[in-house]
Design a protein around this motif. Structure first.
Motif, mmCIF file in Angstrom:
data_model
loop_
_atom_site.group_PDB
_atom_site.id
_atom_site.type_symbol
_atom_site.label_atom_id
_atom_site.label_comp_id
_atom_site.label_asym_id
_atom_site.label_seq_id
_atom_site.Cartn_x
_atom_site.Cartn_y
_atom_site.Cartn_z
ATOM 1 N N TRP A 1 142.516 98.246 14.791
ATOM 2 C CA TRP A 1 141.204 97.613 14.997
ATOM 3 C C TRP A 1 140.295 97.893 13.800
ATOM 4 N N LEU A 2 140.282 99.139 13.351
ATOM 5 C CA LEU A 2 139.438 99.519 12.213
ATOM 6 C C LEU A 2 139.884 98.821 10.923
ATOM 7 N N ASP A 3 141.191 98.674 10.756
ATOM 8 C CA ASP A 3 141.713 97.990 9.571
ATOM 9 C C ASP A 3 141.276 96.523 9.543
ATOM 10 N N ILE A 4 141.389 95.858 10.697
ATOM 11 C CA ILE A 4 141.006 94.446 10.787
ATOM 12 C C ILE A 4 139.498 94.288 10.593
ATOM 13 N N PHE A 5 138.727 95.168 11.239
ATOM 14 C CA PHE A 5 137.270 95.139 11.140
ATOM 15 C C PHE A 5 136.817 95.340 9.687
ATOM 16 N N SER A 6 137.408 96.324 9.023
ATOM 17 C CA SER A 6 137.035 96.635 7.635
ATOM 18 C C SER A 6 137.413 95.498 6.691
ATOM 19 N N LYS A 7 138.556 94.888 6.939
ATOM 20 C CA LYS A 7 139.004 93.778 6.099
ATOM 21 C C LYS A 7 138.039 92.605 6.202
ATOM 22 N N LYS A 8 137.588 92.315 7.427
ATOM 23 C CA LYS A 8 136.650 91.215 7.629
ATOM 24 C C LYS A 8 135.305 91.524 6.975
ATOM 25 N N LEU A 9 134.849 92.771 7.072
ATOM 26 C CA LEU A 9 133.609 93.162 6.407
ATOM 27 C C LEU A 9 133.691 92.916 4.898
ATOM 28 N N LEU A 10 134.827 93.280 4.310
ATOM 29 C CA LEU A 10 135.018 93.103 2.876
ATOM 30 C C LEU A 10 134.970 91.625 2.492
#
Length: 244
Positions: free
Chosen positions: A27-36
């Protein structure tokens, strides 16, 4: 859209997260990728923030814009006889929300279109190009009527709007004709994240060129008047759903 309406460009933001124990690394990986992806799209960066434990997901952000001194667009400098302009189309997000609430149903394709407008809004970011054109501006986050009222109230002026000039998409016009959605409801609902701005009539051609150069729909919908209140087709309206 708030930053854009002040004539600024995005610069940086802070982010605070309250996360439950059920949150996974995926979840954190997907969330961080979208933020970037969003950061790269709008060219701004993360300053910092905080992470804490919670029973539910809570996300809190503060955004900062950059603008040259003396060029900030405000909500209080509209002049009588200024033209009133709107970017984009109105009401599509509110239709998406109504669909999510199961207030009515459409074809699968149309439902997906409107729901995406609600879930994935695209703010109008031309504000930094309006600094030397507009006299005032505000974003449409709380509804066209409500935000237009905010633009005129402090100066004790009015706005004359014409219904045939309001920018709706062809899909929305079809729903209005079929009486699936109400015209006034669309102008009272929020989450459009478009801009309302005012400008001297002499800036007309400059605004049309700005629209063409940036491939953004910008529509003149009326003008600022001395008579207080908002008038739709020369009839004073009573705003039922007040802006937040």
């Amino acid at each position: 859209s708030d930053i854009s309406s002040m004539g600024a460009t995005p610069y940086a933001y802070t982010l605070s997260l309250c996360l439950p124990e059920t949150i996974t690394k995926l979840w954190l990986d997907i969330f961080s990728k979208k933020l970037l992806q969003v950061q790269k799209k709008y060219n701004f960066f993360l300053l910092g923030g905080d992470i804490s434990r919670s029973n539910q997901i809570i996300i809190s952000s503060n955004f900062f814009g950059l603008i040259k001194k003396g060029q900030i667009l405000t909500r209080t400098e509209a002049k009588i006889n200024d033209n009133i302009w709107v970017s984009g189309n109105l009401g599509e997000s509110s239709i998406g929300l109504a669909i999510r609430k199961n207030l009515f149903s459409l074809s699968f394709k149309d439902e997906k279109y409107f729901v995406n407008k609600y879930l994935f809004p695209k703010p109008c970011m031309i504000g930094s190009r309006l600094n030397n054109i507009a006299t005032s501006a505000i974003d449409i986050s709380d509804g066209f009527y409500g935000d237009l009222e905010n633009l005129i109230t402090e100066k004790n002026i009015g706005a004359s709007i014409y219904s045939n000039l309001i920018p709706f998409s062809n899909k929305t016009k079809k729903l209005i004709r079929k009486k699936v959605v109400d015209f006034d409801y669309l102008l009272s609902a929020g989450d459009d994240y478009e801009l309302i701005f005012t400008a001297n009539s002499k800036k007309f051609l400059m605004i049309k060129q700005l629209s063409k150069d940036n491939n953004i729909k910008i529509t003149k919908v009326g003008r600022i008047t001395q008579e207080k209140g908002i008038y739709l087709d020369n009839m004073k309206i009573k705003i039922i759903n007040k802006s937040f």
